[in-house]
Design a protein around this motif. Structure first.
Motif, mmCIF file in Angstrom:
data_model
loop_
_atom_site.group_PDB
_atom_site.id
_atom_site.type_symbol
_atom_site.label_atom_id
_atom_site.label_comp_id
_atom_site.label_asym_id
_atom_site.label_seq_id
_atom_site.Cartn_x
_atom_site.Cartn_y
_atom_site.Cartn_z
ATOM 1 N N TRP A 1 -9.980 3.931 -7.092
ATOM 2 C CA TRP A 1 -8.722 3.496 -6.567
ATOM 3 C C TRP A 1 -7.641 4.569 -7.067
ATOM 4 O O TRP A 1 -7.483 4.938 -8.117
ATOM 5 C CB TRP A 1 -8.177 2.164 -6.710
ATOM 6 C CG TRP A 1 -9.134 1.210 -6.576
ATOM 7 C CD1 TRP A 1 -9.873 0.478 -7.454
ATOM 8 C CD2 TRP A 1 -9.666 0.878 -5.275
ATOM 9 N NE1 TRP A 1 -10.934 -0.262 -6.636
ATOM 10 C CE2 TRP A 1 -10.698 -0.184 -5.496
ATOM 11 C CE3 TRP A 1 -9.540 1.214 -4.059
ATOM 12 C CZ2 TRP A 1 -11.473 -0.613 -4.399
ATOM 13 C CZ3 TRP A 1 -10.221 0.628 -3.114
ATOM 14 C CH2 TRP A 1 -11.244 -0.299 -3.105
ATOM 15 N N ILE B 1 -7.419 2.755 3.012
ATOM 16 C CA ILE B 1 -6.727 1.889 1.718
ATOM 17 C C ILE B 1 -7.896 1.334 1.087
ATOM 18 O O ILE B 1 -7.617 1.414 -0.174
ATOM 19 C CB ILE B 1 -5.757 0.778 2.782
ATOM 20 C CG1 ILE B 1 -4.696 1.578 3.252
ATOM 21 C CG2 ILE B 1 -5.316 -0.394 1.621
ATOM 22 C CD1 ILE B 1 -3.739 0.482 4.014
ATOM 23 N N LYS B 2 -8.998 0.684 1.601
ATOM 24 C CA LYS B 2 -9.936 0.195 0.821
ATOM 25 C C LYS B 2 -11.278 0.653 1.256
ATOM 26 O O LYS B 2 -12.256 0.190 1.447
ATOM 27 C CB LYS B 2 -9.991 -1.313 1.183
ATOM 28 C CG LYS B 2 -8.715 -2.029 0.842
ATOM 29 C CD LYS B 2 -8.841 -3.222 0.988
ATOM 30 C CE LYS B 2 -7.663 -4.150 0.535
ATOM 31 N NZ LYS B 2 -7.607 -5.896 0.341
ATOM 32 N N THR B 3 -11.464 1.896 0.810
ATOM 33 C CA THR B 3 -12.931 2.672 1.319
ATOM 34 C C THR B 3 -13.634 2.878 0.278
ATOM 35 O O THR B 3 -14.852 2.803 0.183
ATOM 36 C CB THR B 3 -12.423 4.179 1.885
ATOM 37 O OG1 THR B 3 -11.655 4.858 0.629
ATOM 38 C CG2 THR B 3 -11.736 4.273 2.818
ATOM 39 N N GLY C 1 -7.364 -2.212 -6.964
ATOM 40 C CA GLY C 1 -8.183 -2.505 -6.223
ATOM 41 C C GLY C 1 -7.983 -2.059 -4.736
ATOM 42 O O GLY C 1 -8.423 -2.547 -3.715
ATOM 43 N N TYR C 2 -6.992 -1.112 -4.662
ATOM 44 C CA TYR C 2 -6.674 -0.369 -3.241
ATOM 45 C C TYR C 2 -5.895 0.774 -3.641
ATOM 46 O O TYR C 2 -5.444 0.892 -4.526
ATOM 47 C CB TYR C 2 -6.031 -1.440 -2.429
ATOM 48 C CG TYR C 2 -4.586 -1.964 -2.891
ATOM 49 C CD1 TYR C 2 -3.537 -1.415 -3.119
ATOM 50 C CD2 TYR C 2 -4.714 -3.211 -3.711
ATOM 51 C CE1 TYR C 2 -2.618 -1.734 -3.631
ATOM 52 C CE2 TYR C 2 -3.572 -3.855 -4.293
ATOM 53 C CZ TYR C 2 -2.355 -2.960 -3.982
ATOM 54 O OH TYR C 2 -1.436 -3.490 -4.634
ATOM 55 N N ASN C 3 -5.952 1.722 -2.491
ATOM 56 C CA ASN C 3 -5.426 2.977 -2.617
ATOM 57 C C ASN C 3 -3.845 2.860 -2.146
ATOM 58 O O ASN C 3 -3.720 1.718 -1.418
ATOM 59 C CB ASN C 3 -5.980 4.003 -1.698
ATOM 60 C CG ASN C 3 -7.277 4.430 -2.247
ATOM 61 O OD1 ASN C 3 -7.595 4.340 -3.529
ATOM 62 N ND2 ASN C 3 -8.334 4.480 -1.228
ATOM 63 N N ARG C 4 -3.089 3.680 -2.636
ATOM 64 C CA ARG C 4 -1.749 3.392 -2.369
ATOM 65 C C ARG C 4 -1.160 4.873 -1.669
ATOM 66 O O ARG C 4 -1.674 5.989 -2.678
ATOM 67 C CB ARG C 4 -0.687 2.899 -3.423
ATOM 68 C CG ARG C 4 -1.088 1.529 -3.702
ATOM 69 C CD ARG C 4 0.056 1.063 -5.084
ATOM 70 N NE ARG C 4 0.048 1.655 -5.838
ATOM 71 C CZ ARG C 4 0.798 1.609 -6.975
ATOM 72 N NH1 ARG C 4 1.814 0.777 -6.787
ATOM 73 N NH2 ARG C 4 0.787 2.297 -8.010
ATOM 74 N N TYR D 1 0.760 -1.203 -0.009
ATOM 75 C CA TYR D 1 -0.042 -0.055 0.059
ATOM 76 C C TYR D 1 0.834 1.274 0.161
ATOM 77 O O TYR D 1 0.377 2.433 0.013
ATOM 78 C CB TYR D 1 -0.906 -0.022 1.283
ATOM 79 C CG TYR D 1 -1.730 -1.236 1.077
ATOM 80 C CD1 TYR D 1 -2.438 -1.432 0.330
ATOM 81 C CD2 TYR D 1 -1.640 -2.063 2.440
ATOM 82 C CE1 TYR D 1 -3.547 -2.834 0.218
ATOM 83 C CE2 TYR D 1 -2.603 -3.173 2.473
ATOM 84 C CZ TYR D 1 -3.593 -3.443 1.409
ATOM 85 O OH TYR D 1 -4.370 -4.752 1.392
#
Length: 116
Positions: A79, A72-74, A38-41, A6
């Motif tokens: 993304w 991270i996964k909101t 599929g996720y934020n970094r 992440y």
């Protein structure tokens, strides 16, 4: 701290800083670039002139990553790679409570304004 998956490495951080229009806070600048993972970094750049030593820099990096942990996964489809850049004139001090509160407030402000 968040997992390495992440976090952005140096090359990816430079790509985000050059590829997208910045959003400004009083002390911090943020840049966002969309990704399909599929996720934020997240990443943060702190100048050597902004802190006294590496211990202080690591303290504020850990503060940043603890704040961003919840984001991270909101969202489902939006993304992004999110980079914060602390301005040179900003003086961060881990012994100063006001400096810590201002840093946290600015990070949360940028996250909410960028719709993460």
């Amino acid at each position: 701290m968040i997992k390495k998956v992440y976090r952005l490495n140096e090359k990816q951080t430079k790509k985000v800083l050059t590829a997208w229009k910045p959003f400004f806070s009083y002390w911090i600048v943020s840049n966002i670039l969309k990704n399909n993972l599929g996720y934020n970094r997240f990443s943060i750049v702190i100048w050597g002139k902004s802190v006294v030593n590496n211990v202080t820099r690591n303290f504020f990096r850990r503060q940043y990553f603890s704040i961003t942990w919840d984001f991270i996964k909101t969202k489902d489809n939006a993304w992004v790679d999110f980079v914060c850049f602390v301005k040179k004139q900003t003086k961060l001090d881990k012994k100063n409570i006001e400096s810590i509160k201002t840093f946290q407030k600015d990070i949360k402000f940028l996250i909410y304004k960028n719709n993460i």
